[in-house]
Motif scaffolding. Structure first.
Motif, PDB file in Angstrom:
ATOM      1  N   PHE A 172      -4.909   0.944  -0.001  1.00  0.00           N
ATOM      2  CA  PHE A 172      -4.533  -0.420   0.380  1.00  0.00           C
ATOM      3  C   PHE A 172      -5.030  -1.416  -0.665  1.00  0.00           C
ATOM      4  O   PHE A 172      -6.041  -1.168  -1.349  1.00  0.00           O
ATOM      5  CB  PHE A 172      -5.138  -0.765   1.742  1.00  0.00           C
ATOM      6  CG  PHE A 172      -4.416  -0.129   2.894  1.00  0.00           C
ATOM      7  CD1 PHE A 172      -3.534  -0.861   3.673  1.00  0.00           C
ATOM      8  CD2 PHE A 172      -4.602   1.218   3.195  1.00  0.00           C
ATOM      9  CE1 PHE A 172      -2.851  -0.275   4.733  1.00  0.00           C
ATOM     10  CE2 PHE A 172      -3.936   1.822   4.259  1.00  0.00           C
ATOM     11  CZ  PHE A 172      -3.054   1.059   5.031  1.00  0.00           C
ATOM     12  N   HIS A 185       0.842  -1.208   0.000  1.00  0.00           N
ATOM     13  CA  HIS A 185       0.000   0.000   0.000  1.00  0.00           C
ATOM     14  C   HIS A 185       0.870   1.248   0.000  1.00  0.00           C
ATOM     15  O   HIS A 185       2.043   1.216   0.386  1.00  0.00           O
ATOM     16  CB  HIS A 185      -0.950   0.009   1.199  1.00  0.00           C
ATOM     17  CG  HIS A 185      -0.363   0.459   2.493  1.00  0.00           C
ATOM     18  ND1 HIS A 185       0.064  -0.411   3.470  1.00  0.00           N
ATOM     19  CD2 HIS A 185      -0.112   1.715   2.989  1.00  0.00           C
ATOM     20  CE1 HIS A 185       0.529   0.277   4.491  1.00  0.00           C
ATOM     21  NE2 HIS A 185       0.449   1.558   4.228  1.00  0.00           N
ATOM     22  N   ASP A 213      -7.021  -4.194  -2.518  1.00  0.00           N
ATOM     23  CA  ASP A 213      -8.440  -4.611  -2.419  1.00  0.00           C
ATOM     24  C   ASP A 213      -9.338  -3.557  -1.791  1.00  0.00           C
ATOM     25  O   ASP A 213     -10.445  -3.887  -1.344  1.00  0.00           O
ATOM     26  CB  ASP A 213      -8.567  -5.929  -1.606  1.00  0.00           C
ATOM     27  CG  ASP A 213      -7.643  -7.014  -2.125  1.00  0.00           C
ATOM     28  OD1 ASP A 213      -6.984  -7.680  -1.306  1.00  0.00           O
ATOM     29  OD2 ASP A 213      -7.549  -7.122  -3.369  1.00  0.00           O
ATOM     30  N   SER A 214      -8.898  -2.312  -1.669  1.00  0.00           N
ATOM     31  CA  SER A 214      -9.780  -1.284  -1.091  1.00  0.00           C
ATOM     32  C   SER A 214     -10.477  -0.507  -2.209  1.00  0.00           C
ATOM     33  O   SER A 214      -9.940  -0.370  -3.313  1.00  0.00           O
ATOM     34  CB  SER A 214      -8.985  -0.333  -0.192  1.00  0.00           C
ATOM     35  OG  SER A 214      -8.038   0.402  -0.950  1.00  0.00           O
ATOM     36  N   GLU A 215     -11.654   0.032  -1.897  1.00  0.00           N
ATOM     37  CA  GLU A 215     -12.456   0.753  -2.893  1.00  0.00           C
ATOM     38  C   GLU A 215     -11.696   1.934  -3.489  1.00  0.00           C
ATOM     39  O   GLU A 215     -11.796   2.239  -4.671  1.00  0.00           O
ATOM     40  CB  GLU A 215     -13.755   1.265  -2.226  1.00  0.00           C
ATOM     41  CG  GLU A 215     -14.855   0.238  -2.110  1.00  0.00           C
ATOM     42  CD  GLU A 215     -15.168  -0.380  -3.473  1.00  0.00           C
ATOM     43  OE1 GLU A 215     -15.596   0.378  -4.367  1.00  0.00           O
ATOM     44  OE2 GLU A 215     -14.901  -1.593  -3.640  1.00  0.00           O
ATOM     45  N   TYR A 260     -11.598   3.798   8.683  1.00  0.00           N
ATOM     46  CA  TYR A 260     -11.399   4.590   7.471  1.00  0.00           C
ATOM     47  C   TYR A 260     -10.046   5.287   7.551  1.00  0.00           C
ATOM     48  O   TYR A 260      -9.552   5.581   8.645  1.00  0.00           O
ATOM     49  CB  TYR A 260     -12.496   5.655   7.337  1.00  0.00           C
ATOM     50  CG  TYR A 260     -13.812   5.124   6.821  1.00  0.00           C
ATOM     51  CD1 TYR A 260     -14.878   4.855   7.683  1.00  0.00           C
ATOM     52  CD2 TYR A 260     -13.980   4.873   5.463  1.00  0.00           C
ATOM     53  CE1 TYR A 260     -16.076   4.352   7.204  1.00  0.00           C
ATOM     54  CE2 TYR A 260     -15.175   4.362   4.972  1.00  0.00           C
ATOM     55  CZ  TYR A 260     -16.214   4.108   5.857  1.00  0.00           C
ATOM     56  OH  TYR A 260     -17.385   3.590   5.369  1.00  0.00           O
ATOM     57  N   SER A 265      -2.959   6.030   1.779  1.00  0.00           N
ATOM     58  CA  SER A 265      -3.835   5.050   2.409  1.00  0.00           C
ATOM     59  C   SER A 265      -4.655   4.327   1.367  1.00  0.00           C
ATOM     60  O   SER A 265      -5.860   4.083   1.536  1.00  0.00           O
ATOM     61  CB  SER A 265      -4.697   5.712   3.484  1.00  0.00           C
ATOM     62  OG  SER A 265      -3.945   5.868   4.674  1.00  0.00           O
ATOM     63  N   ASN A 277     -11.271   6.073   2.756  1.00  0.00           N
ATOM     64  CA  ASN A 277     -11.078   4.724   2.223  1.00  0.00           C
ATOM     65  C   ASN A 277     -11.178   3.722   3.372  1.00  0.00           C
ATOM     66  O   ASN A 277     -10.414   3.810   4.328  1.00  0.00           O
ATOM     67  CB  ASN A 277      -9.695   4.647   1.547  1.00  0.00           C
ATOM     68  CG  ASN A 277      -9.555   3.428   0.659  1.00  0.00           C
ATOM     69  OD1 ASN A 277     -10.550   2.903   0.169  1.00  0.00           O
ATOM     70  ND2 ASN A 277      -8.327   2.979   0.468  1.00  0.00           N
ATOM     71  N   TRP A 278     -12.135   2.800   3.275  1.00  0.00           N
ATOM     72  CA  TRP A 278     -12.288   1.797   4.331  1.00  0.00           C
ATOM     73  C   TRP A 278     -11.162   0.776   4.214  1.00  0.00           C
ATOM     74  O   TRP A 278     -10.935   0.199   3.144  1.00  0.00           O
ATOM     75  CB  TRP A 278     -13.650   1.085   4.235  1.00  0.00           C
ATOM     76  CG  TRP A 278     -13.823   0.002   5.267  1.00  0.00           C
ATOM     77  CD1 TRP A 278     -13.751  -1.352   5.080  1.00  0.00           C
ATOM     78  CD2 TRP A 278     -14.052   0.190   6.671  1.00  0.00           C
ATOM     79  NE1 TRP A 278     -13.938  -2.022   6.266  1.00  0.00           N
ATOM     80  CE2 TRP A 278     -14.121  -1.101   7.262  1.00  0.00           C
ATOM     81  CE3 TRP A 278     -14.202   1.315   7.479  1.00  0.00           C
ATOM     82  CZ2 TRP A 278     -14.332  -1.283   8.632  1.00  0.00           C
ATOM     83  CZ3 TRP A 278     -14.418   1.131   8.835  1.00  0.00           C
ATOM     84  CH2 TRP A 278     -14.487  -0.146   9.411  1.00  0.00           C
ATOM     85  N   VAL A 279     -10.443   0.580   5.334  1.00  0.00           N
ATOM     86  CA  VAL A 279      -9.336  -0.377   5.339  1.00  0.00           C
ATOM     87  C   VAL A 279      -9.747  -1.546   6.226  1.00  0.00           C
ATOM     88  O   VAL A 279      -9.723  -1.438   7.461  1.00  0.00           O
ATOM     89  CB  VAL A 279      -8.036   0.267   5.853  1.00  0.00           C
ATOM     90  CG1 VAL A 279      -6.883  -0.732   5.780  1.00  0.00           C
ATOM     91  CG2 VAL A 279      -7.723   1.534   5.067  1.00  0.00           C
ATOM     92  N   ASP A 280     -10.170  -2.625   5.563  1.00  0.00           N
ATOM     93  CA  ASP A 280     -10.797  -3.715   6.304  1.00  0.00           C
ATOM     94  C   ASP A 280      -9.879  -4.308   7.366  1.00  0.00           C
ATOM     95  O   ASP A 280     -10.317  -4.610   8.472  1.00  0.00           O
ATOM     96  CB  ASP A 280     -11.257  -4.801   5.321  1.00  0.00           C
ATOM     97  CG  ASP A 280     -12.441  -5.574   5.919  1.00  0.00           C
ATOM     98  OD1 ASP A 280     -12.398  -6.812   5.931  1.00  0.00           O
ATOM     99  OD2 ASP A 280     -13.355  -4.878   6.424  1.00  0.00           O
TER     100      ASP A 280
END
Ligand code: 6PG
Length: 249
Positions: free
Chosen positions: A156, A151, A158-160, A180, A154, A172-175
């Motif tokens: 990362f 990454h 597989d992030s949207e 976020y 921010s 950005n949501w970071v699972d």
């Protein structure tokens, strides 16, 4: 491919941060001499802290009054939180130099609504750079780091946020962290005049090789930083460059 990609390897971490500080100052003096202003997006994490401390210690007399500091990304925490990139930069640089408060553009990450904080920062960029709706800001310099998963900022895997093509800044949501992050998007990163990646230490060697040499599919986020008409400078110390093919090292 970016107009130019340069890999610069320094023998030690101290040499790396010295070289990075010199490059920062060189770009800054050039931008201020030609455009009367130097626009920089700072990176977070732990690696750049030594650069910021060096700039404060050795370059306190730099033309900070003509320098405009932004953040390429921020954690969704208040500015006094230990995870705050702003806090790290403030402690290592801002609190030690004379820079007008109006030249600092902090992400208001204390806002519980991360999307609203991102939208506000997006609007600040558009106002500062006087952008028309479809235009992008062109930073003189964007500092970036690289994470063990490839990454950067921010953005990362597989992030949207990787897909975003119109907004300048996103929440950005970071699972994996269940939180976020507020981050610049690739269009902003790839419109910079110069992007400087900083990587130090043996822990980075594997990912540095994959990013600089690999053909991973999908590409790692750090591989997707390819300035359209700018310079891509990878500044590494020997340990971070250890796994690069000898020709590169
Ligand atoms: C952040 C950064 C992030 C960072 C990498 C590397 O907010 O964490 O912007 O992209 O550059 O995670 O972090 P280290 O320098 O701590 O290894």
């Amino acid at each position: 491919m970016p107009s130019t990609r340069i890999i610069q390897i320094a023998p030690t971490p101290a040499d790396l941060f010295q070289a990075a500080a010199e490059e920062f100052i060189r770009i800054g003096n050039e931008a201020i001499a030609t455009r009367n202003g130097f626009t920089v997006a700072l990176s977070g994490g732990s690696t750049p802290k030594s650069l910021y401390s060096l700039l404060a210690a050795k370059h306190a007399t730099f033309d900070w009054p003509h320098t405009y500091l932004f953040f390429g990304d921020e954690r969704h925490v208040p500015p006094d939180h230990s995870d705050s990139n702003y806090r790290m930069v403030n402690e290592s640089l801002l609190s030690k130099i004379q820079i007008p408060a109006e030249n600092l553009f902090r992400v208001k990450a204390e806002n519980p609504d991360a999307a609203a904080a991102a939208a506000q920062y997006d609007a600040q960029l558009r106002t500062f750079f006087r952008l028309k709706p479809e235009e992008l800001p062109r930073f003189d310099l964007i500092l970036l780091g690289i994470g063990p998963d490839g990454h950067t900022a921010s953005l990362f895997p597989d992030s949207e946020g990787l897909k975003e093509q119109s907004r300048l800044v996103i929440a950005n949501w970071v699972d994996k962290f269940k939180t976020y992050r507020i981050s610049f998007t690739f269009p902003v990163l790839n419109n910079a005049a110069e992007v400087m990646f900083l990587a130090s230490g043996p822990d980075k060697a594997g990912m540095v090789r994959q990013v600089l040499e690999g053909k991973s599919s999908p590409p790692y986020p750090a591989q997707q930083v390819q300035p359209e008409s700018g310079k891509l400078l990878w500044m590494l110390d020997q340990a971070a460059a250890k796994q690069l093919p000898s020709g590169t090292r």
